[in-house]
Scaffold this active site. Structure first.
Site, mmCIF file in Angstrom:
data_model
loop_
_atom_site.group_PDB
_atom_site.id
_atom_site.type_symbol
_atom_site.label_atom_id
_atom_site.label_comp_id
_atom_site.label_asym_id
_atom_site.label_seq_id
_atom_site.Cartn_x
_atom_site.Cartn_y
_atom_site.Cartn_z
ATOM 1 N N ASP A 308 -7.815 -3.863 14.383
ATOM 2 C CA ASP A 308 -6.843 -4.305 13.441
ATOM 3 C C ASP A 308 -6.304 -5.515 14.038
ATOM 4 O OD1 ASP A 308 -5.912 -4.320 10.687
ATOM 5 O OD2 ASP A 308 -4.145 -3.273 11.765
ATOM 6 N N ASP A 508 -2.861 0.810 13.609
ATOM 7 C CA ASP A 508 -1.596 1.317 13.655
ATOM 8 C C ASP A 508 -1.153 1.728 12.424
ATOM 9 O OD1 ASP A 508 -0.931 -1.145 12.843
ATOM 10 O OD2 ASP A 508 0.988 -1.065 13.746
ATOM 11 N N ASP A 512 -5.250 1.973 8.079
ATOM 12 C CA ASP A 512 -6.506 2.260 9.090
ATOM 13 C C ASP A 512 -6.736 3.724 9.330
ATOM 14 O OD1 ASP A 512 -6.284 -0.512 9.696
ATOM 15 O OD2 ASP A 512 -4.490 -0.097 11.121
#
Length: 766
Positions: A308, A508, A512
């Site tokens: 990400d 994080d 996600d």
């Protein structure tokens, strides 16, 4: 009962040793009958222990290879070899003790986290601090943390503090935190007593989350360990067949007993789990919590990494990058920022925190704000030092005409993908604050380290727009970029990549969590708190240093290899010994002693997993860390001066072309920026050379230092040669030099942050 659970291995070992030695002493004195009786008693002790372990395994509905040890002990009594039985008993006792001690040592780092969890807090009251159980802390409580005490819950500092965050980050150097900064539970106050406001309860605090993660890590077995158990069970019929064949072919039951004596697969039973647990322990020491052996094995097998962007490759929090002021020149950039930050002290908005932090970094004196009114989603207004200050979106400044310079700043922000906060002073547009989520300095280094650790494909998966994601992907060095992704899109991409190779997903945020749970290994960044993503992940980084992931992968692969080697060596030696025993060349007593040596060798190999291996994280001497942090502070302080270079160039757009701002800028560049660059050349470059291997690693940065000084010298000579007002061609040359200098400075700063300042964790926090 609790005492027995804690001491049973030691008690068993001591009893077996004393009985064996007593029997040996009696044999030396010539009382062979008494010696045999003592050894037989030792053998019966071993039988009792083996029987207890077999019963416990049966209650768990598990097969157990202890049946071989039980048959070996029974066989020694049957064939009249009580000394062999006593040695087997000592082997079992020493194996149990070695396993208990080795696992205790391997789990030490994990257990230490849970054992030091804060249990009490001191609530600040009008009558003074009162000690209360940490479970009674509520959000909003004002707490006192004395020198050397552990911060009990997550909170916001009410004053500056010096904190030892090594329990969570692994970094031994205390860090300084400013008033208003958030701190996490579990860290230690390394300075004078501080006060903070609790922002979570104890149960929801960072350290409580870390302890839960540790408990999960301790509760799981690795697939390799389970495979070792199955292999060990498959070893049982092979052993019985070989022992039976030796007896049937020779008619000598002693050979069968000798085969059973050396066949106990202790290397599989002990070495594999010890190596795996050692790897988990080793990773925990560097701030990486691996939730069990299964996660460690899957981490070792990972080949495709999905990342990400926000909070992983970027800092995850906005930082002020520039202050654009109006062309009227009524306020300088610092004064505009001071007024804005003074007002934003009253706001809890994430952009307000970034603005206040930037003002404090520039050491600006903030004033109290009055008549503060905040309209959520639009902006905030109030009175600061007699001025009416308004901050917010352009739509939040309704009724105030937007001049051309402000529209230009808005367009520039769109091109740079920056956030904008518009500032009006006394109902007159005065400036624009530009903020962005900066790239982590160590992100490119992490991607390179991951590739050397065995990752063959790196994929950037983000919900951000394509142009921003592509720019980050190019800088970091990924293979593929997927932008505008929803949580469902991320989940689908993880499943697609998983079809081709084992995957590792790093994120994080709460969005996600589905992708982290679906990946072969989910890795969550929890340096700022344990969230849903950390609960869903298999691996959790409690350090704000993503290069630790590459080290964790190296550790996982090394420990898995050590487990394989220890098992292969132990089982190979045991197999050879079984064949020798079946051939009649290894009597039961000698076989028992040999098997003891094989067990010790296999466990010793497994314990090498605790020894530090190859790592990408560079460990610096404390003196070098102190120097780096000091130079980085100066580095941050000259950042506004770098942005001023472009601002001065932008302002030279319409006649009459005043050179006073250019001359003032040149004076600042000579006094501050060049002095800083020379200090870096003298102090920073040697540290970088020592840490990264030779002067060649610093040559590019040293060349840029020289180029910066050269360009400032050229600009200085050009401005000094001009008399009176410059013409259009003169201004064109000045702007060309200014923009060129700005580009060189921006690139140079990025190279320094990636190449050397990223070696310490503190600069990664904006």
């Amino acid at each position: 009962m609790r005492w027995w659970k804690q001491r049973r291995e030691q008690t068993f070992f001591v009893a077996a040793t004393l009985l064996l030695l007593t029997g040996s002493g009696l044999a030396v004195l010539g009382t062979q009958q008494a010696a045999n009786a003592t050894w037989a008693a030792t053998t019966f002790l071993g039988l009792a222990y083996s029987t207890a372990t077999l019963i416990a395994a049966a209650r768990r509905h598990e097969a157990s290879v202890d049946v071989i040890a039980w048959l070996a002990l029974f066989g020694t009594l049957w064939v009249g070899e009580p000394l062999a039985g006593a040695v087997i008993t000592l082997m079992l006792a020493s194996g149990a003790l070695l396993e208990a001690r080795a696992q205790a040592r391997a789990r030490r780092e994990l257990s230490a986290l849970a054992e030091r969890a804060p249990r009490n807090a001191r609530r600040d009251t009008a009558a003074g601090p009162i000690e209360i159980p940490v479970g009674e802390v509520i959000i909003g409580d004002r707490l006192v943390v004395g020198s050397g005490e552990i911060v009990p819950v997550d909170g916001r500092l009410l004053g500056p503090a010096v904190l030892d965050e090594s329990a969570l980050t692994g970094e031994p150097i205390p860090v300084e935190r400013r008033a208003g900064e958030d701190v996490r539970s579990g860290i230690v106050n390394a300075g004078q007593a501080v006060r903070l406001t609790a922002t979570t309860t104890a149960e929801a605090s960072t350290y409580a989350g870390v302890v839960r993660l540790v408990e999960q890590a301790q509760a799981q077995n690795a697939p390799f360990v389970r495979l070792a158990d199955r292999v060990a069970l498959a070893f049982v019929p092979v052993t019985l067949l070989l022992a039976g064949a030796a007896w049937a072919l020779t008619g000598d039951p002693v050979r069968a007993v000798a085969v059973l004596v050396v066949a106990t697969p202790c290397p599989l039973l002990l070495a594999a789990p010890i190596a795996i647990i050692s790897g988990i322990s080793r990773a925990a020491r560097t701030g990486v919590i691996i939730k069990g052996g299964s996660a460690l094995e899957r981490l070792a097998a990972g080949r495709v990494l999905l990342l990400d962007k926000t909070g992983t490759l970027t800092a995850g929090r906005p930082a002020l990058t520039d202050v654009v002021i109006s062309g009227s020149g009524d306020l300088c950039a610092d004064e505009l920022l001071r007024l804005a930050a003074s007002l934003d002290q009253s706001s809890a908005h994430v952009l307000a925190a970034a603005i206040v932090t930037a003002a404090r970094d520039r050491r600006l004196r903030l004033s109290p704000a009055e008549q503060v009114v905040e309209h959520h989603g639009q902006g905030i207004q109030g009175v600061v030092d007699g001025h009416r200050v308004r901050l917010g979106k352009a739509t939040g400044l309704a009724g105030i005409p937007m001049p051309a310079w402000m529209r230009h700043a808005r367009r520039r922000a769109a091109l740079d993908n920056s956030l904008t906060v518009f500032v009006a002073i006394d109902d007159v547009p005065a400036g624009v604050l530009l903020l962005e989520d900066p790239l982590r300095p160590q992100a490119p280094r992490m991607v390179r380290a991951l590739r050397t650790a065995g990752i063959t494909r790196v994929v950037l998966v983000t919900g951000d727009r394509a142009d921003t994601a592509d720019a980050v992907g190019r800088v970091v060095g990924v293979d593929t970029v997927h932008a505008d992704c929803s949580p469902a899109d991320k989940l689908a991409l993880v499943r697609e990549e998983q079809l081709h190779a084992p995957t590792i997903m790093v994120g994080d945020g709460i969005n996600d969590a589905p992708a982290l749970a679906a990946a072969g290994v989910g890795v969550a960044l929890a340096a700022r708190g344990v969230t849903a993503s950390a609960e869903a992940a298999d691996v959790v980084l409690t350090v704000d240093r993503i290069t630790a992931l590459a080290d964790a992968i190296l550790t996982a692969r090394r420990c898995r290899t050590i487990a394989l080697v220890s098992v292969a060596v132990g089982m190979g030696l045991s197999s050879v010994a079984m064949l020798v025993a079946a051939a009649g060349h290894l009597p039961p007593v000698a076989g028992a002693m040999l098997q003891e040596g094989i067990d010790v060798a296999a466990i010793a190999i497994a314990l090498t997993a605790l020894i530090p291996g190859r790592a990408h994280t560079v460990r610096l001497p404390s003196g070098d860390v102190t120097t780096l942090l000091r130079l980085y502070t100066e580095h941050q302080q000259v950042r506004p001066l770098v942005e001023q270079v472009r601002t001065v160039a932008d302002d030279l757009d319409l006649p009459p072309y005043a050179l006073r701002p250019v001359r003032e800028l040149l004076e600042q560049l000579r006094e501050r920026l060049l002095a800083h660059e020379r200090a870096e050349e003298a102090e920073l470059m040697p540290i970088m050379a020592r840490a990264l291997g030779g002067a060649e690693t610093t040559s590019a940065l040293s060349r840029t230092h020289a180029e910066i000084e050269h360009q400032i010298g050229r600009l200085h000579r050009l401005v000094d040669d001009l008399a009176g007002l410059p013409d259009v061609e003169d201004v064109t040359d000045i702007r060309r030099l200014l923009y060129g200098l700005y580009a060189v400075l921006r690139l140079h700063n990025a190279q320094e942050e990636e190449g050397v300042f990223s070696l310490v964790s503190q600069p990664s926090t904006p």
